[in-house]
Write a protein that holds these residues in place. Structure first.
Motif, PDB file in Angstrom:
ATOM      1  N   THR A  19     -14.002 -16.198 -13.903  1.00  0.00           N
ATOM      2  CA  THR A  19     -13.211 -16.960 -12.944  1.00  0.00           C
ATOM      3  C   THR A  19     -13.792 -18.353 -12.779  1.00  0.00           C
ATOM      4  O   THR A  19     -13.063 -19.334 -12.692  1.00  0.00           O
ATOM      5  N   GLY A  20     -15.099 -18.454 -12.790  1.00  0.00           N
ATOM      6  CA  GLY A  20     -15.747 -19.762 -12.727  1.00  0.00           C
ATOM      7  C   GLY A  20     -15.423 -20.607 -13.942  1.00  0.00           C
ATOM      8  O   GLY A  20     -15.318 -21.831 -13.848  1.00  0.00           O
ATOM      9  N   TRP A  21     -15.242 -19.968 -15.084  1.00  0.00           N
ATOM     10  CA  TRP A  21     -14.879 -20.695 -16.301  1.00  0.00           C
ATOM     11  C   TRP A  21     -13.493 -21.327 -16.153  1.00  0.00           C
ATOM     12  O   TRP A  21     -13.257 -22.441 -16.602  1.00  0.00           O
ATOM     13  N   VAL A  22     -12.578 -20.634 -15.497  1.00  0.00           N
ATOM     14  CA  VAL A  22     -11.232 -21.174 -15.293  1.00  0.00           C
ATOM     15  C   VAL A  22     -11.268 -22.323 -14.291  1.00  0.00           C
ATOM     16  O   VAL A  22     -10.581 -23.330 -14.457  1.00  0.00           O
ATOM     17  N   VAL A  23     -12.087 -22.205 -13.266  1.00  0.00           N
ATOM     18  CA  VAL A  23     -12.254 -23.313 -12.328  1.00  0.00           C
ATOM     19  C   VAL A  23     -12.849 -24.514 -13.054  1.00  0.00           C
ATOM     20  O   VAL A  23     -12.414 -25.657 -12.861  1.00  0.00           O
ATOM     21  N   PHE A  24     -13.817 -24.256 -13.921  1.00  0.00           N
ATOM     22  CA  PHE A  24     -14.380 -25.324 -14.737  1.00  0.00           C
ATOM     23  C   PHE A  24     -13.298 -25.958 -15.605  1.00  0.00           C
ATOM     24  O   PHE A  24     -13.224 -27.188 -15.724  1.00  0.00           O
ATOM     25  N   ALA A  25     -12.441 -25.140 -16.206  1.00  0.00           N
ATOM     26  CA  ALA A  25     -11.355 -25.662 -17.051  1.00  0.00           C
ATOM     27  C   ALA A  25     -10.391 -26.515 -16.239  1.00  0.00           C
ATOM     28  O   ALA A  25      -9.914 -27.550 -16.720  1.00  0.00           O
ATOM     29  N   PHE A  64     -11.117 -28.282 -13.552  1.00  0.00           N
ATOM     30  CA  PHE A  64     -11.778 -29.566 -13.297  1.00  0.00           C
ATOM     31  C   PHE A  64     -11.849 -30.405 -14.571  1.00  0.00           C
ATOM     32  O   PHE A  64     -11.735 -31.631 -14.518  1.00  0.00           O
ATOM     33  N   MET A  65     -12.033 -29.746 -15.706  1.00  0.00           N
ATOM     34  CA  MET A  65     -12.014 -30.476 -16.973  1.00  0.00           C
ATOM     35  C   MET A  65     -10.625 -31.061 -17.237  1.00  0.00           C
ATOM     36  O   MET A  65     -10.499 -32.149 -17.796  1.00  0.00           O
ATOM     37  N   MET A  66      -9.574 -30.347 -16.837  1.00  0.00           N
ATOM     38  CA  MET A  66      -8.220 -30.891 -16.980  1.00  0.00           C
ATOM     39  C   MET A  66      -8.042 -32.129 -16.112  1.00  0.00           C
ATOM     40  O   MET A  66      -7.406 -33.104 -16.526  1.00  0.00           O
ATOM     41  N   ILE A  67      -8.604 -32.099 -14.928  1.00  0.00           N
ATOM     42  CA  ILE A  67      -8.518 -33.265 -14.054  1.00  0.00           C
ATOM     43  C   ILE A  67      -9.279 -34.436 -14.679  1.00  0.00           C
ATOM     44  O   ILE A  67      -8.797 -35.573 -14.686  1.00  0.00           O
ATOM     45  N   LEU A  68     -10.465 -34.161 -15.234  1.00  0.00           N
ATOM     46  CA  LEU A  68     -11.213 -35.216 -15.918  1.00  0.00           C
ATOM     47  C   LEU A  68     -10.478 -35.701 -17.164  1.00  0.00           C
ATOM     48  O   LEU A  68     -10.417 -36.907 -17.422  1.00  0.00           O
ATOM     49  N   LEU A  69      -9.922 -34.769 -17.941  1.00  0.00           N
ATOM     50  CA  LEU A  69      -9.159 -35.164 -19.125  1.00  0.00           C
ATOM     51  C   LEU A  69      -7.980 -36.044 -18.738  1.00  0.00           C
ATOM     52  O   LEU A  69      -7.668 -37.023 -19.413  1.00  0.00           O
ATOM     53  N   GLY A  70      -7.316 -35.679 -17.666  1.00  0.00           N
ATOM     54  CA  GLY A  70      -6.202 -36.489 -17.199  1.00  0.00           C
ATOM     55  C   GLY A  70      -6.641 -37.891 -16.821  1.00  0.00           C
ATOM     56  O   GLY A  70      -5.981 -38.878 -17.150  1.00  0.00           O
ATOM     57  N   GLY A 100      -2.951 -27.768 -10.024  1.00  0.00           N
ATOM     58  CA  GLY A 100      -2.186 -26.536  -9.878  1.00  0.00           C
ATOM     59  C   GLY A 100      -2.931 -25.311 -10.360  1.00  0.00           C
ATOM     60  O   GLY A 100      -2.793 -24.225  -9.804  1.00  0.00           O
ATOM     61  N   VAL A 101      -3.733 -25.463 -11.409  1.00  0.00           N
ATOM     62  CA  VAL A 101      -4.510 -24.334 -11.937  1.00  0.00           C
ATOM     63  C   VAL A 101      -5.533 -23.872 -10.906  1.00  0.00           C
ATOM     64  O   VAL A 101      -5.823 -22.681 -10.796  1.00  0.00           O
ATOM     65  N   LEU A 102      -6.060 -24.784 -10.110  1.00  0.00           N
ATOM     66  CA  LEU A 102      -7.023 -24.402  -9.065  1.00  0.00           C
ATOM     67  C   LEU A 102      -6.413 -23.446  -8.045  1.00  0.00           C
ATOM     68  O   LEU A 102      -7.125 -22.655  -7.446  1.00  0.00           O
ATOM     69  N   THR A 103      -5.111 -23.512  -7.853  1.00  0.00           N
ATOM     70  CA  THR A 103      -4.451 -22.619  -6.908  1.00  0.00           C
ATOM     71  C   THR A 103      -4.087 -21.283  -7.531  1.00  0.00           C
ATOM     72  O   THR A 103      -3.618 -20.394  -6.839  1.00  0.00           O
ATOM     73  N   GLY A 104      -4.284 -21.135  -8.847  1.00  0.00           N
ATOM     74  CA  GLY A 104      -3.946 -19.891  -9.522  1.00  0.00           C
ATOM     75  C   GLY A 104      -2.492 -19.821  -9.933  1.00  0.00           C
ATOM     76  O   GLY A 104      -1.988 -18.745 -10.244  1.00  0.00           O
ATOM     77  N   ASN A 105      -1.802 -20.935  -9.957  1.00  0.00           N
ATOM     78  CA  ASN A 105      -0.380 -20.991 -10.280  1.00  0.00           C
ATOM     79  C   ASN A 105      -0.159 -20.720 -11.766  1.00  0.00           C
ATOM     80  O   ASN A 105      -0.722 -21.387 -12.618  1.00  0.00           O
ATOM     81  N   LEU A 106       0.700 -19.743 -12.080  1.00  0.00           N
ATOM     82  CA  LEU A 106       0.978 -19.385 -13.466  1.00  0.00           C
ATOM     83  C   LEU A 106       1.703 -20.497 -14.199  1.00  0.00           C
ATOM     84  O   LEU A 106       1.408 -20.778 -15.364  1.00  0.00           O
ATOM     85  N   VAL A 107       2.625 -21.174 -13.541  1.00  0.00           N
ATOM     86  CA  VAL A 107       3.362 -22.269 -14.178  1.00  0.00           C
ATOM     87  C   VAL A 107       2.413 -23.416 -14.517  1.00  0.00           C
ATOM     88  O   VAL A 107       2.477 -23.988 -15.614  1.00  0.00           O
ATOM     89  N   ALA A 108       1.512 -23.745 -13.615  1.00  0.00           N
ATOM     90  CA  ALA A 108       0.545 -24.809 -13.877  1.00  0.00           C
ATOM     91  C   ALA A 108      -0.372 -24.442 -15.027  1.00  0.00           C
ATOM     92  O   ALA A 108      -0.734 -25.290 -15.840  1.00  0.00           O
ATOM     93  N   ARG A 109      -0.730 -23.164 -15.107  1.00  0.00           N
ATOM     94  CA  ARG A 109      -1.577 -22.714 -16.212  1.00  0.00           C
ATOM     95  C   ARG A 109      -0.845 -22.824 -17.547  1.00  0.00           C
ATOM     96  O   ARG A 109      -1.400 -23.287 -18.538  1.00  0.00           O
ATOM     97  N   THR A 110       0.416 -22.436 -17.567  1.00  0.00           N
ATOM     98  CA  THR A 110       1.220 -22.532 -18.788  1.00  0.00           C
ATOM     99  C   THR A 110       1.418 -23.984 -19.196  1.00  0.00           C
ATOM    100  O   THR A 110       1.246 -24.345 -20.366  1.00  0.00           O
ATOM    101  N   VAL A 111       1.768 -24.817 -18.225  1.00  0.00           N
ATOM    102  CA  VAL A 111       1.943 -26.245 -18.506  1.00  0.00           C
ATOM    103  C   VAL A 111       0.622 -26.861 -18.944  1.00  0.00           C
ATOM    104  O   VAL A 111       0.587 -27.714 -19.836  1.00  0.00           O
TER     105      VAL A 111
END
Length: 152
Positions: free
Chosen positions: A28-34, A36-42, A92-103
């Motif tokens: 789960t921490g790895w997904v939170v890291f991902a 935050f990495m998406m926010i940095l990538l953005g 959106g991924v931080l909230t656990g949203n499936l749509v945000a994860r897919t996008v």
């Protein structure tokens, strides 16, 4: 002597009472890291887009030296748009949203492709972004469900 009653509660506190889902793991921490990495990538994509829009001389080659022969204004717009969308999806991924994860998976893939086509202009930076995109895709596809389960 008084009877204080049974020491067992009147309701079932076993695992079955709460559901049969396993506890979230350390991934789960790895997904939170991902996320935050998406926010940095953005943020990085947006900066790369702004540089392409405002300073054409910054990059190593001219437009005709790139894989896709378009001007840097078009590249800047693509990178800026990808950056903003990655920022929003990462939040959106931080909230656990499936749509945000897919996008997020789709956008990370598009970001990797865009940086692969842009590799002639800024090779080291593009390779770094592609590597982080691959890590984000891995974390979101393999372990993304665990974050959603832990936010319920």
């Amino acid at each position: 002597m008084t009877d204080v009653g049974s020491s067992r509660p009147d309701y079932d506190t076993s695992r079955v009472a709460y559901g049969n889902e396993p506890d979230p793991t350390g991934w789960t921490g790895w997904v939170v890291f991902a996320s935050f990495m998406m926010i940095l990538l953005g943020s990085f994509q947006a900066i790369q887009g702004l540089v392409a829009l405002f300073d054409d001389g910054f990059y190593l080659v001219r437009e005709n030296g790139l894989v896709i022969d378009v001007d840097y204004n078009a590249w800047g717009t693509v990178h800026l748009l990808l950056g903003v969308l990655l920022l929003l999806s990462g939040a959106g991924v931080l909230t656990g949203n499936l749509v945000a994860r897919t996008v997020g998976v789709i956008l990370a893939g598009l970001s990797a492709l865009a940086n692969m086509a842009f590799i002639g202009a800024y090779p080291v930076w593009s390779l770094l972004i592609i590597t982080v995109d691959i890590l984000v895709i891995y974390a979101l596809t393999v372990h993304g469900r665990e974050l959603r389960d832990s936010t319920r």
